[in-house]
Motif scaffolding. Structure first.
Motif, mmCIF file in Angstrom:
data_model
loop_
_atom_site.group_PDB
_atom_site.id
_atom_site.type_symbol
_atom_site.label_atom_id
_atom_site.label_comp_id
_atom_site.label_asym_id
_atom_site.label_seq_id
_atom_site.Cartn_x
_atom_site.Cartn_y
_atom_site.Cartn_z
ATOM 1 N N GLU A 28 0.830 -1.212 0.000
ATOM 2 C CA GLU A 28 0.000 0.000 0.000
ATOM 3 C C GLU A 28 0.866 1.264 0.000
ATOM 4 O O GLU A 28 0.581 2.221 -0.718
ATOM 5 N N VAL A 31 2.392 1.783 -3.472
ATOM 6 C CA VAL A 31 1.386 2.298 -4.402
ATOM 7 C C VAL A 31 1.151 3.789 -4.153
ATOM 8 O O VAL A 31 1.088 4.588 -5.089
ATOM 9 N N GLU A 32 1.039 4.186 -2.887
ATOM 10 C CA GLU A 32 0.805 5.593 -2.560
ATOM 11 C C GLU A 32 1.986 6.476 -2.949
ATOM 12 O O GLU A 32 1.808 7.557 -3.502
ATOM 13 N N SER A 34 4.306 5.824 -5.242
ATOM 14 C CA SER A 34 4.413 5.901 -6.705
ATOM 15 C C SER A 34 3.329 6.795 -7.287
ATOM 16 O O SER A 34 3.583 7.542 -8.220
ATOM 17 N N SER A 35 2.149 6.752 -6.717
ATOM 18 C CA SER A 35 1.068 7.625 -7.182
ATOM 19 C C SER A 35 1.428 9.092 -6.948
ATOM 20 O O SER A 35 1.215 9.940 -7.815
ATOM 21 N N LYS A 55 6.326 -4.761 -6.221
ATOM 22 C CA LYS A 55 5.351 -3.943 -5.489
ATOM 23 C C LYS A 55 4.980 -2.668 -6.240
ATOM 24 O O LYS A 55 4.015 -1.999 -5.881
ATOM 25 N N PRO A 57 3.341 -0.376 -9.073
ATOM 26 C CA PRO A 57 2.160 -0.554 -9.924
ATOM 27 C C PRO A 57 2.549 -0.920 -11.360
ATOM 28 O O PRO A 57 3.619 -0.533 -11.844
ATOM 29 N N PHE A 60 4.340 1.452 -14.091
ATOM 30 C CA PHE A 60 4.875 2.634 -13.408
ATOM 31 C C PHE A 60 6.165 3.113 -14.065
ATOM 32 O O PHE A 60 6.322 4.302 -14.335
#
Length: 97
Positions: A28, A31-32, A34-35, A55, A57, A60
């Protein structure tokens, strides 16, 4: 090559992200992070060790290829997020020095 790459970027436009060799960053969090990186206009250096790459995305790396240099760190602005052991001391040192 690393210095040449960073020297072509505007001052203050490169973010350095590294969790060290022992920190365990969850799916999680990856993902956060990288976002957040993808959503900024910043260039970035993110040290992601090979075992942690799954891990990230899907796509990415492809979607951020214009903004990233996959390399080990240089003297660039940092956000410290110490989690344990000597990381708080290291973060304080980075801030002070």
């Amino acid at each position: 090559m690393h210095i040449r790459w960073i020297n072509t970027k505007p001052n203050g436009s490169v973010v350095y992200v590294s969790f060290g060799s022992l920190a365990e960053v969850g799916l999680e969090q990856m993902v956060e992070i990288s976002s957040g990186l993808k959503g900024t206009n910043a260039y970035f250096l993110w040290v992601v060790r090979e075992p942690k790459e799954p891990k990230l995305p899907d796509n990415f790396k492809h979607m951020t290829r214009e903004k990233v240099l996959e390399a080990l760190g240089l003297g660039v602005p940092m956000v410290a997020m110490p989690q344990w052991a000597d990381q708080a001391t290291n973060a304080k040192h980075v801030e002070d020095v």
